[in-house]
Design a protein around this motif. Structure first.
Motif, mmCIF file in Angstrom:
data_model
loop_
_atom_site.group_PDB
_atom_site.id
_atom_site.type_symbol
_atom_site.label_atom_id
_atom_site.label_comp_id
_atom_site.label_asym_id
_atom_site.label_seq_id
_atom_site.Cartn_x
_atom_site.Cartn_y
_atom_site.Cartn_z
ATOM 1 N N LEU A 93 37.763 60.451 47.547
ATOM 2 C CA LEU A 93 38.360 61.288 48.583
ATOM 3 C C LEU A 93 39.711 61.828 48.137
ATOM 4 C CD1 LEU A 93 37.455 59.255 51.794
ATOM 5 C CD2 LEU A 93 36.617 61.521 51.154
ATOM 6 N N ALA A 94 40.475 61.010 47.411
ATOM 7 C CA ALA A 94 41.777 61.474 46.919
ATOM 8 C C ALA A 94 41.599 62.652 45.965
ATOM 9 C CB ALA A 94 42.517 60.332 46.235
ATOM 10 N N LEU A 95 40.629 62.565 45.062
ATOM 11 C CA LEU A 95 40.384 63.657 44.113
ATOM 12 C C LEU A 95 39.919 64.920 44.830
ATOM 13 C CD1 LEU A 95 38.653 61.703 41.213
ATOM 14 C CD2 LEU A 95 40.954 62.677 41.210
ATOM 15 N N SER A 97 58.676 64.973 48.717
ATOM 16 C CA SER A 97 59.103 64.355 47.459
ATOM 17 C C SER A 97 58.696 65.127 46.215
ATOM 18 C CB SER A 97 58.516 62.945 47.352
ATOM 19 O OG SER A 97 57.095 62.995 47.332
ATOM 20 N N ASP A 98 57.908 66.205 46.389
ATOM 21 C CA ASP A 98 57.429 66.979 45.246
ATOM 22 C C ASP A 98 56.491 66.161 44.357
ATOM 23 O OD1 ASP A 98 57.484 69.605 44.339
ATOM 24 O OD2 ASP A 98 58.810 69.117 42.678
ATOM 25 N N VAL A 99 55.821 65.171 44.949
ATOM 26 C CA VAL A 99 54.918 64.284 44.209
ATOM 27 C C VAL A 99 53.549 64.291 44.887
ATOM 28 C CG1 VAL A 99 54.438 61.874 43.622
ATOM 29 C CG2 VAL A 99 56.737 62.789 43.348
ATOM 30 N N ALA A 100 52.482 64.294 44.094
ATOM 31 C CA ALA A 100 51.122 64.156 44.614
ATOM 32 C C ALA A 100 50.803 62.669 44.756
ATOM 33 C CB ALA A 100 50.123 64.824 43.680
ATOM 34 N N ASN A 101 50.486 62.246 45.983
ATOM 35 C CA ASN A 101 50.239 60.834 46.274
ATOM 36 C C ASN A 101 48.753 60.526 46.171
ATOM 37 O OD1 ASN A 101 50.272 58.202 47.274
ATOM 38 N ND2 ASN A 101 50.190 58.899 49.392
ATOM 39 N N PHE A 102 48.326 59.928 45.053
ATOM 40 C CA PHE A 102 46.912 59.647 44.858
ATOM 41 C C PHE A 102 46.456 58.366 45.561
ATOM 42 C CE2 PHE A 102 47.443 62.830 41.605
ATOM 43 C CZ PHE A 102 46.240 63.509 41.666
ATOM 44 N N ALA A 103 47.327 57.773 46.349
ATOM 45 C CA ALA A 103 46.890 56.690 47.233
ATOM 46 C C ALA A 103 46.418 57.237 48.576
ATOM 47 C CB ALA A 103 48.026 55.690 47.455
ATOM 48 N N GLN A 104 46.435 58.567 48.741
ATOM 49 C CA GLN A 104 46.059 59.160 50.020
ATOM 50 C C GLN A 104 44.624 58.816 50.408
ATOM 51 O OE1 GLN A 104 48.244 60.753 51.945
ATOM 52 N NE2 GLN A 104 46.719 60.960 53.548
ATOM 53 N N GLY A 105 43.729 58.763 49.447
ATOM 54 C CA GLY A 105 42.345 58.409 49.750
ATOM 55 C C GLY A 105 42.214 57.004 50.292
ATOM 56 N N GLU A 106 43.087 56.102 49.851
ATOM 57 C CA GLU A 106 43.031 54.721 50.353
ATOM 58 C C GLU A 106 43.447 54.648 51.819
ATOM 59 O OE1 GLU A 106 41.498 52.944 48.329
ATOM 60 O OE2 GLU A 106 41.791 54.314 46.648
ATOM 61 N N PHE A 107 44.299 55.562 52.262
ATOM 62 C CA PHE A 107 44.655 55.608 53.681
ATOM 63 C C PHE A 107 43.432 55.953 54.525
ATOM 64 C CE2 PHE A 107 49.141 57.057 52.236
ATOM 65 C CZ PHE A 107 49.490 55.745 51.961
ATOM 66 N N LEU A 126 43.345 58.630 60.415
ATOM 67 C CA LEU A 126 42.594 59.396 61.408
ATOM 68 C C LEU A 126 41.334 59.993 60.793
ATOM 69 C CD1 LEU A 126 42.338 60.699 64.216
ATOM 70 C CD2 LEU A 126 43.743 62.594 63.353
ATOM 71 N N ALA A 127 41.461 60.529 59.583
ATOM 72 C CA ALA A 127 40.286 61.073 58.898
ATOM 73 C C ALA A 127 39.223 60.002 58.700
ATOM 74 C CB ALA A 127 40.699 61.672 57.554
ATOM 75 N N GLY A 128 39.644 58.808 58.286
ATOM 76 C CA GLY A 128 38.690 57.721 58.093
ATOM 77 C C GLY A 128 37.999 57.317 59.381
ATOM 78 N N ILE A 129 38.753 57.309 60.477
ATOM 79 C CA ILE A 129 38.181 56.945 61.778
ATOM 80 C C ILE A 129 37.166 57.983 62.234
ATOM 81 C CG2 ILE A 129 38.743 56.651 64.228
ATOM 82 C CD1 ILE A 129 41.490 55.534 63.210
ATOM 83 N N LEU A 130 37.479 59.255 62.035
ATOM 84 C CA LEU A 130 36.598 60.322 62.506
ATOM 85 C C LEU A 130 35.298 60.395 61.717
ATOM 86 C CD1 LEU A 130 39.208 63.186 63.066
ATOM 87 C CD2 LEU A 130 38.047 61.849 64.818
#
Length: 290
Positions: A220-222, A32-42, A201-205
């Motif tokens: 984590l997103a930053l 999408s050419d967009v930085a998703n700053f909700a990635q840290g919440e995942f 997966l990152a959160g689980i590990l």
């Protein structure tokens, strides 16, 4: 030597987490050419859902699988309810939407789960492994191996599969992708699902090592964004290298200067990349005709 090796191993462990977050950024950016700053919440959701399900009596493998699936569904909903309706909006507006989604997910998690710190058992026990006078936990090896496996899988996905190439085509020119028969809505949903699953997966590990709570996502997103920028936004190889380098930089900063300054390393990296190499280490320069 043993002191340096300890910092090196710690940096690689933390860097692997940043690399996984950066890989999530890469998938969404490529679609999408967009930085998703909700990635840290995942990442946060992966750890929190697994810990909650495990505390409720579910086997650890089932709890982790449930966390990945539910987080992937949340990623799809984020795309469907927030990103897709704003299609065509300026990139800055879409980034603000993802920040708002991050705040919403954090608040909802706080209400539905709790504000406490959580953890669950390590996958291979807690007996440290000794390497050249330093020690590393078996769980750290799971984190590093997970980042490497996800990187290889994404590299193969983007370079060797039609679906991966469709993701790149959608990012490059959405209208042209539609004209050649690519289902861009499916590609976007798939990209958000993959990104969310990798974050979970990152959160689980990492949770057996660092614990987790509802409010760890933004940091984590930053850090993941800094890693993606350092390596070259949209490049899986760059995300892996950027994450590892950022983790090492933080560990060496904390070890040889002060732990108070380690979090500043990510922001120094962002500023440095923006000033001196905006395309990152592995990014490609783009020329536009005007």
């Amino acid at each position: 030597m043993s002191e340096f090796m300890q910092f090196l191993l710690s940096g690689l462990t933390v860097g692997a987490v940043y690399a996984l977050v950066a890989l999530g950024f890469t998938i969404i950016y490529n679609a999408s050419d967009v930085a998703n700053f909700a990635q840290g919440e995942f990442v946060m959701l992966g750890g929190m859902i697994t810990a909650s399900a495990y505390a409720a009596g579910a086997p650890l493998l089932l709890a982790a699988t449930l966390a990945i699936v539910l987080t992937a569904v949340i990623g799809i909903l984020l795309n469907k309810l927030a990103i897709e309706p704003a299609r065509g909006a300026p990139v800055a507006s879409l980034i603000i939407i993802t920040i708002g989604a991050s705040i919403f997910i954090r608040g909802l998690t706080q209400i539905l789960l709790d504000k406490e710190l959580h953890r669950f058992p390590a996958f291979s026990g807690n007996d440290p492994i000794h390497v050249l006078g330093a020690t590393i936990l078996p769980q750290s090896l799971w984190v590093i191996a997970g980042a490497l496996l996800v990187f290889v899988a994404l590299w193969l996905f983007f370079t060797r599969t039609l679906t991966g190439r469709a993701v790149l085509a959608t990012a490059n020119n959405r209208i042209a992708a539609l004209l050649v028969g690519i289902n861009t809505r499916y590609i976007m949903a798939l990209s958000f699902a993959l990104s969310a699953a990798i974050g979970a997966l990152a959160g689980i590990l990492i949770t057996p090592i660092t614990l987790t709570s509802y409010d760890i996502g933004m940091t984590l997103a930053l850090k993941g964004f800094a890693a993606a920028m350092l390596g070259g936004m949209g490049n899986p190889k760059g995300a892996l290298a950027g994450g590892m380098l950022l983790g090492l930089l933080e560990a060496l900063t904390a070890g040889y200067i002060s732990s108070q300054y380690k979090d500043a390393a990510a922001f120094v990296v962002i500023l440095g990349v923006l000033f001196f190499m905006p395309q990152g280490m592995f990014g490609r320069k783009v020329a536009e005709r005007v």
